[in-house]
Design a protein around this motif. Structure first.
Motif, PDB file in Angstrom:
ATOM      1  N   ASP A  95       8.128 -18.594  -4.911  1.00 23.73           N
ATOM      2  CA  ASP A  95       8.960 -17.391  -4.857  1.00 23.73           C
ATOM      3  C   ASP A  95       8.828 -16.629  -3.542  1.00 23.73           C
ATOM      4  N   ARG A  96       8.074 -17.185  -2.595  1.00 22.08           N
ATOM      5  CA  ARG A  96       7.888 -16.623  -1.247  1.00 22.08           C
ATOM      6  C   ARG A  96       7.136 -15.291  -1.261  1.00 22.08           C
ATOM      7  N   ASN A  97       6.403 -15.019  -2.318  1.00 18.36           N
ATOM      8  CA  ASN A  97       5.568 -13.819  -2.402  1.00 18.36           C
ATOM      9  C   ASN A  97       4.231 -14.141  -1.743  1.00 18.36           C
ATOM     10  N   THR A  98       3.748 -13.258  -0.855  1.00 18.42           N
ATOM     11  CA  THR A  98       2.508 -13.531  -0.111  1.00 18.42           C
ATOM     12  C   THR A  98       1.310 -12.738  -0.617  1.00 18.42           C
ATOM     13  N   VAL A  99       1.424 -12.114  -1.777  1.00 18.83           N
ATOM     14  CA  VAL A  99       0.329 -11.319  -2.322  1.00 18.83           C
ATOM     15  C   VAL A  99      -0.661 -12.229  -3.049  1.00 18.83           C
ATOM     16  N   SER A 100      -1.935 -12.091  -2.693  1.00 13.00           N
ATOM     17  CA  SER A 100      -3.015 -12.731  -3.441  1.00 13.00           C
ATOM     18  C   SER A 100      -3.732 -11.608  -4.189  1.00 13.00           C
ATOM     19  N   VAL A 101      -3.577 -11.580  -5.498  1.00 19.40           N
ATOM     20  CA  VAL A 101      -4.148 -10.495  -6.289  1.00 19.40           C
ATOM     21  C   VAL A 101      -5.671 -10.456  -6.123  1.00 19.40           C
ATOM     22  N   ASP A 102      -6.298 -11.620  -6.070  1.00 22.61           N
ATOM     23  CA  ASP A 102      -7.758 -11.663  -5.892  1.00 22.61           C
ATOM     24  C   ASP A 102      -8.177 -11.003  -4.580  1.00 22.61           C
ATOM     25  N   GLN A 103      -7.494 -11.343  -3.497  1.00 22.96           N
ATOM     26  CA  GLN A 103      -7.819 -10.745  -2.200  1.00 22.96           C
ATOM     27  C   GLN A 103      -7.549  -9.253  -2.204  1.00 22.96           C
ATOM     28  N   GLU A 104      -6.470  -8.843  -2.822  1.00 26.88           N
ATOM     29  CA  GLU A 104      -6.130  -7.415  -2.877  1.00 26.88           C
ATOM     30  C   GLU A 104      -7.157  -6.632  -3.691  1.00 26.88           C
ATOM     31  N   MET A 105      -7.665  -7.226  -4.756  1.00 23.81           N
ATOM     32  CA  MET A 105      -8.686  -6.552  -5.570  1.00 23.81           C
ATOM     33  C   MET A 105      -9.989  -6.385  -4.789  1.00 23.81           C
ATOM     34  N   VAL A 106     -10.333  -7.374  -3.967  1.00 21.22           N
ATOM     35  CA  VAL A 106     -11.517  -7.254  -3.110  1.00 21.22           C
ATOM     36  C   VAL A 106     -11.310  -6.135  -2.092  1.00 21.22           C
ATOM     37  N   LYS A 107     -10.132  -6.108  -1.464  1.00 18.94           N
ATOM     38  CA  LYS A 107      -9.817  -5.039  -0.508  1.00 18.94           C
ATOM     39  C   LYS A 107      -9.860  -3.671  -1.188  1.00 18.94           C
ATOM     40  N   LEU A 108      -9.326  -3.611  -2.402  1.00 22.12           N
ATOM     41  CA  LEU A 108      -9.312  -2.364  -3.162  1.00 22.12           C
ATOM     42  C   LEU A 108     -10.732  -1.874  -3.421  1.00 22.12           C
ATOM     43  N   SER A 109     -11.608  -2.764  -3.848  1.00 21.12           N
ATOM     44  CA  SER A 109     -13.002  -2.398  -4.123  1.00 21.12           C
ATOM     45  C   SER A 109     -13.711  -1.936  -2.866  1.00 21.12           C
ATOM     46  N   GLU A 110     -13.528  -2.672  -1.778  1.00 22.77           N
ATOM     47  CA  GLU A 110     -14.169  -2.305  -0.513  1.00 22.77           C
ATOM     48  C   GLU A 110     -13.676  -0.942  -0.035  1.00 22.77           C
ATOM     49  N   ASN A 111     -12.372  -0.734  -0.100  1.00 17.29           N
ATOM     50  CA  ASN A 111     -11.804   0.534   0.344  1.00 17.29           C
ATOM     51  C   ASN A 111     -12.318   1.689  -0.510  1.00 17.29           C
ATOM     52  N   GLU A 112     -12.425   1.465  -1.819  1.00 19.88           N
ATOM     53  CA  GLU A 112     -12.915   2.505  -2.722  1.00 19.88           C
ATOM     54  C   GLU A 112     -14.372   2.871  -2.413  1.00 19.88           C
ATOM     55  N   ILE A 113     -15.194   1.865  -2.158  1.00 19.25           N
ATOM     56  CA  ILE A 113     -16.604   2.116  -1.834  1.00 19.25           C
ATOM     57  C   ILE A 113     -16.713   2.908  -0.530  1.00 19.25           C
TER      58      ILE A 113
END
Length: 137
Positions: A95-113
């Motif tokens: 579907d040409r979507n480039t989002v990796s939910v796993d990678q985004e969740m890691v980024k989210l956790s890091e940003n939150e910390i």
């Protein structure tokens, strides 16, 4: 540099970090929300290098000599705005979507910390100011 000016610089830096981390949170959240959207291209937000550059010693920084010159790096903290990059789909499959939910969740956790760390540091600075205003009591 006087102590009060160092204190103010730290407060301004922490405020800027909180603003930039908040913007990063919005972009990550948008990526996660669009993880199932066909043709959505994931975005990422970088500001750390600009922030580091703005906080570096300004003695050897290039300075524009004409009003129309474009600065090579942010000269001060207020000019740091970060850059948004888009992850393009190079595979052309699915579907040409480039989002990796796993990678985004890691980024989210890091940003939150890192956001919580900046909040804690800001609270410590404010506690020190309150302590000083109360005459050390």
């Amino acid at each position: 540099m006087p102590a009060i000016q160092q204190f103010d610089t730290t407060m301004r830096l922490l405020q800027k970090v909180l603003d930039l981390r908040s913007k990063n949170q919005e972009i990550i959240g948008s990526n996660i929300a669009n993880a199932e959207t066909p043709s959505y291209e994931a975005k990422s937000f970088q500001f750390e290098e600009q922030l580091r550059s703005a906080m570096a010693d300004n003695t050897l920084q290039p300075t524009p000599t004409q009003p129309g010159h474009i600065p090579l790096t942010p000269c001060n903290l207020e000019q740091v705005s970060g850059t948004v990059t888009i992850a393009r789909d190079t595979a052309g499959l699915g579907d040409r979507n480039t989002v990796s939910v796993d990678q985004e969740m890691v980024k989210l956790s890091e940003n939150e910390i890192l956001y919580e760390t900046a909040v804690t540091m800001l609270n410590k600075k404010l506690s020190m100011l309150k302590y000083a205003a109360n005459g050390g009591a």
